[in-house]
Write a protein that holds these residues in place. Structure first.
Motif, PDB file in Angstrom:
ATOM      1  N   ASP A  84       0.817  -1.211   0.000  1.00 45.45           N
ATOM      2  CA  ASP A  84       0.000   0.000   0.000  1.00 45.45           C
ATOM      3  C   ASP A  84       0.855   1.266   0.000  1.00 45.45           C
ATOM      4  N   ARG A  85       1.998   1.230   0.683  1.00 45.48           N
ATOM      5  CA  ARG A  85       2.833   2.442   0.752  1.00 45.48           C
ATOM      6  C   ARG A  85       3.302   2.856  -0.639  1.00 45.48           C
ATOM      7  N   TYR A  86       3.765   1.890  -1.409  1.00 44.30           N
ATOM      8  CA  TYR A  86       4.228   2.206  -2.760  1.00 44.30           C
ATOM      9  C   TYR A  86       3.067   2.737  -3.603  1.00 44.30           C
ATOM     10  N   LEU A  87       1.924   2.089  -3.519  1.00 48.77           N
ATOM     11  CA  LEU A  87       0.759   2.510  -4.302  1.00 48.77           C
ATOM     12  C   LEU A  87       0.307   3.914  -3.886  1.00 48.77           C
ATOM     13  N   THR A  88       0.306   4.189  -2.599  1.00 41.70           N
ATOM     14  CA  THR A  88      -0.094   5.516  -2.123  1.00 41.70           C
ATOM     15  C   THR A  88       0.883   6.583  -2.573  1.00 41.70           C
ATOM     16  N   ALA A  89       2.179   6.257  -2.555  1.00 41.33           N
ATOM     17  CA  ALA A  89       3.184   7.210  -3.025  1.00 41.33           C
ATOM     18  C   ALA A  89       2.954   7.543  -4.494  1.00 41.33           C
ATOM     19  N   ARG A  90       2.674   6.536  -5.300  1.00 34.55           N
ATOM     20  CA  ARG A  90       2.382   6.771  -6.715  1.00 34.55           C
ATOM     21  C   ARG A  90       1.118   7.622  -6.880  1.00 34.55           C
ATOM     22  N   THR A  91       0.107   7.345  -6.064  1.00 31.30           N
ATOM     23  CA  THR A  91      -1.152   8.086  -6.163  1.00 31.30           C
ATOM     24  C   THR A  91      -0.963   9.541  -5.764  1.00 31.30           C
ATOM     25  N   LEU A  92      -0.228   9.779  -4.699  1.00 30.32           N
ATOM     26  CA  LEU A  92       0.049  11.153  -4.275  1.00 30.32           C
ATOM     27  C   LEU A  92       0.837  11.892  -5.351  1.00 30.32           C
ATOM     28  N   LEU A  93       1.800  11.228  -5.955  1.00 25.80           N
ATOM     29  CA  LEU A  93       2.607  11.846  -7.008  1.00 25.80           C
ATOM     30  C   LEU A  93       1.731  12.338  -8.156  1.00 25.80           C
ATOM     31  N   HIS A  94       0.844  11.483  -8.653  1.00 22.98           N
ATOM     32  CA  HIS A  94       0.000  11.887  -9.782  1.00 22.98           C
ATOM     33  C   HIS A  94      -1.068  12.896  -9.369  1.00 22.98           C
ATOM     34  N   ALA A 120      -7.886  26.299  -9.613  1.00 23.56           N
ATOM     35  CA  ALA A 120      -8.690  26.258  -8.390  1.00 23.56           C
ATOM     36  C   ALA A 120      -9.153  24.830  -8.127  1.00 23.56           C
ATOM     37  N   PRO A 121      -8.323  24.018  -7.435  1.00 19.87           N
ATOM     38  CA  PRO A 121      -8.744  22.657  -7.085  1.00 19.87           C
ATOM     39  C   PRO A 121     -10.006  22.679  -6.234  1.00 19.87           C
ATOM     40  N   THR A 122     -10.869  21.700  -6.421  1.00 22.16           N
ATOM     41  CA  THR A 122     -12.094  21.625  -5.634  1.00 22.16           C
ATOM     42  C   THR A 122     -11.761  21.247  -4.191  1.00 22.16           C
ATOM     43  N   PRO A 123     -12.652  21.587  -3.252  1.00 23.08           N
ATOM     44  CA  PRO A 123     -12.418  21.180  -1.859  1.00 23.08           C
ATOM     45  C   PRO A 123     -12.245  19.675  -1.707  1.00 23.08           C
ATOM     46  N   ASP A 124     -13.025  18.893  -2.461  1.00 25.22           N
ATOM     47  CA  ASP A 124     -12.893  17.436  -2.382  1.00 25.22           C
ATOM     48  C   ASP A 124     -11.516  16.983  -2.844  1.00 25.22           C
ATOM     49  N   GLU A 153      -8.718  18.749  -2.755  1.00 25.27           N
ATOM     50  CA  GLU A 153      -7.724  19.155  -1.762  1.00 25.27           C
ATOM     51  C   GLU A 153      -7.770  18.235  -0.543  1.00 25.27           C
ATOM     52  N   LEU A 154      -8.968  17.847  -0.126  1.00 26.34           N
ATOM     53  CA  LEU A 154      -9.091  16.918   1.000  1.00 26.34           C
ATOM     54  C   LEU A 154      -8.514  15.556   0.651  1.00 26.34           C
ATOM     55  N   TYR A 155      -8.704  15.129  -0.578  1.00 23.47           N
ATOM     56  CA  TYR A 155      -8.152  13.853  -1.023  1.00 23.47           C
ATOM     57  C   TYR A 155      -6.631  13.884  -0.994  1.00 23.47           C
ATOM     58  N   LEU A 156      -6.046  14.965  -1.489  1.00 17.25           N
ATOM     59  CA  LEU A 156      -4.589  15.116  -1.450  1.00 17.25           C
ATOM     60  C   LEU A 156      -4.085  15.074  -0.013  1.00 17.25           C
ATOM     61  N   LEU A 157      -4.772  15.802   0.863  1.00 14.89           N
ATOM     62  CA  LEU A 157      -4.361  15.824   2.271  1.00 14.89           C
ATOM     63  C   LEU A 157      -4.469  14.441   2.893  1.00 14.89           C
ATOM     64  N   SER A 158      -5.516  13.696   2.542  1.00 12.14           N
ATOM     65  CA  SER A 158      -5.689  12.346   3.077  1.00 12.14           C
ATOM     66  C   SER A 158      -4.552  11.430   2.621  1.00 12.14           C
ATOM     67  N   LEU A 159      -4.180  11.528   1.339  1.00 20.16           N
ATOM     68  CA  LEU A 159      -3.065  10.723   0.832  1.00 20.16           C
ATOM     69  C   LEU A 159      -1.771  11.065   1.557  1.00 20.16           C
ATOM     70  N   TYR A 160      -1.532  12.361   1.712  1.00 20.64           N
ATOM     71  CA  TYR A 160      -0.305  12.799   2.382  1.00 20.64           C
ATOM     72  C   TYR A 160      -0.253  12.293   3.819  1.00 20.64           C
ATOM     73  N   GLU A 161      -1.357  12.453   4.557  1.00 17.45           N
ATOM     74  CA  GLU A 161      -1.370  12.045   5.961  1.00 17.45           C
ATOM     75  C   GLU A 161      -1.220  10.532   6.093  1.00 17.45           C
ATOM     76  N   GLN A 221     -12.586   6.076  -2.546  1.00 18.56           N
ATOM     77  CA  GLN A 221     -12.294   7.398  -1.992  1.00 18.56           C
ATOM     78  C   GLN A 221     -11.864   8.411  -3.049  1.00 18.56           C
ATOM     79  N   VAL A 222     -11.708   7.972  -4.288  1.00 18.36           N
ATOM     80  CA  VAL A 222     -11.176   8.851  -5.332  1.00 18.36           C
ATOM     81  C   VAL A 222     -12.258   9.821  -5.813  1.00 18.36           C
ATOM     82  N   PRO A 223     -12.025  11.141  -5.738  1.00 17.28           N
ATOM     83  CA  PRO A 223     -12.983  12.101  -6.309  1.00 17.28           C
ATOM     84  C   PRO A 223     -13.102  11.899  -7.819  1.00 17.28           C
TER      85      PRO A 223
END
Length: 263
Positions: free
Chosen positions: A96-106, A116-120, A122-130, A166-168
Motif C-alpha cells: 500500500d505504501r508504494y501505491l499511495t506514493a504513486r497516487t500522491l505523485l500523480h 482552483a482545485p475543488t475542496p474534495d 484538496e481533502l483527497y490530497l491531504l488524506s493521501l499525504y497524511e 475514496q477517489v474524487p
C-alpha cells in the motif's frame, strides 16, 4: 540483479548487509573494497528508501499545491525509483505504501496545473499525504517486519477497492495512472522472478495483466476507479501465487482479468 548481500570490508573487517543499506560502501570506514559472505547470489531489486514527508506538513497546510509540487514530486519519484519488490531472494507483495506514493505523485501533478482545485480534491490530497506520512513515521519508530497480512486474500482485494471508493471523480485519472505505474513496476519484478523460476501459467497471466496496464496507459488513466483497483488486486494475486503456491489466487487473477476484457 543477483548479489551476495552479506558483505565484509577488506579494509576494517566490518560486516554489514547490502539488503539493509543498499550500498557496497563500508558503513564504518567508507571503503569500497568488500567481499560477499553468502554462498549463493540472491535476486535483489529493492533499495532502502526514505520518505521525509514531515518537511512538507506546514507547506501543504498553508501554500497552494503549485508552490510545493515540484519538491514533493521529486521526493516521491526518488522513493519510487529506489523501491523494488524482490528483497534478498524473496518476492514481496505490491504494498500500500508504494501505491499511495504513486497516487500522491500523480494527484499533486494534476492539481498543480489547476487554477482552483475543488475542496474534495484538496481533502483527497491531504488524506493521501497524511496516510503516507503516518505510515513512514510508524516505520521509523518500529523497524520490525510484520508479514501477517502479506498473504491475506481479503487484503489483496479489499485494499484497492477501498482506495478506489475514496477517489474524487475529477481525480480518477490520477488514481488510474498511479495504478498503471505501480502495477507496471510490480510486473517488471514478477518477470524478473519468473526468468529465474519459470512458471508457464503465471507467465501467461502476467502477460494478460501487462496488456491491461498498457490499455490503462493508453487511456491516460481515465477509467472507473474500480477498474484500476481490479488491476491492483490481480497483480497482488499473481504475486501471492508465486510466493505461496496458492492456485486459487492465480485462478482469481485470471478470472478478474477475463471479466475486465469482456467489460
Amino acid at each position: 540483479m543477483e548479489i551476495r548481500g552479506q558483505r565484509v570490508c577488506q579494509a576494517c573487517n566490518t560486516e554489514w548487509s547490502y539488503y539493509e543499506t543498499g550500498s557496497v560502501a563500508c558503513p564504518n570506514c567508507g571503503s569500497l573494497r568488500s567481499v560477499g559472505r553468502d554462498e549463493e547470489r540472491q535476486l535483489h531489486t529493492d533499495t532502502p528508501a526514505a520518505l521525509p514527508l514531515a518537511t512538507f506538513s506546514g507547506r501543504i497546510a498553508e501554500e497552494s499545491v503549485a508552490t510545493y509540487a515540484d519538491d514533493l514530486k521529486s521526493m516521491l519519484r526518488e522513493y519510487t525509483r529506489k523501491r523494488g519488490f524482490i528483497n534478498g531472494g524473496e518476492l514481496q507483495p505490491l504494498d500500500d505504501r508504494y501505491l499511495t506514493a504513486r497516487t500522491l505523485l500523480h494527484t499533486v501533478d494534476i492539481l498543480a496545473r489547476r487554477q482552483a482545485p475543488t475542496p474534495d480534491a484538496e481533502l483527497y490530497l491531504l488524506s493521501l499525504y497524511e496516510t503516507l506520512a503516518d505510515d513512514a513515521a510508524a516505520e521509523a519508530v518500529d523497524t520490525t517486519v510484520d508479514d501477517t497480512d502479506n498473504d491475506t486474500t481479503d487484503t489483496d482485494i479489499d485494499g484497492p477497492e477501498l482506495a478506489a471508493a475514496q477517489v474524487p471523480s475529477d481525480l480518477r485519472a490520477a488514481w488510474g495512472l498511479a495504478v498503471a505505474d505501480a502495477v507496471a513496476a510490480y510486473c517488471s519484478d514478477l518477470r524478473t522472478w519468473l526468468d529465474a523460476t519459470p512458471d508457464e501459467a503465471a507467465a501467461t497471466t502476467l502477460s494478460q495483466l501487462r496488456d491491461h496496464v498498457n490499455r490503462l496507459n493508453a487511456l491516460q488513466g481515465d477509467v472507473e476507479p474500480a477498474v484500476a483497483a481490479d488491476l491492483v488486486a490481480s497483480a497482488r494475486a499473481v504475486g501471492r501465487y508465486l510466493r505461496t503456491d496458492d492456485e486459487a489466487a492465480l485462478t482469481a487473477a485470471r478470472d478478474r482479468l477475463t471479466r475486465l476484457s469482456q467489460a
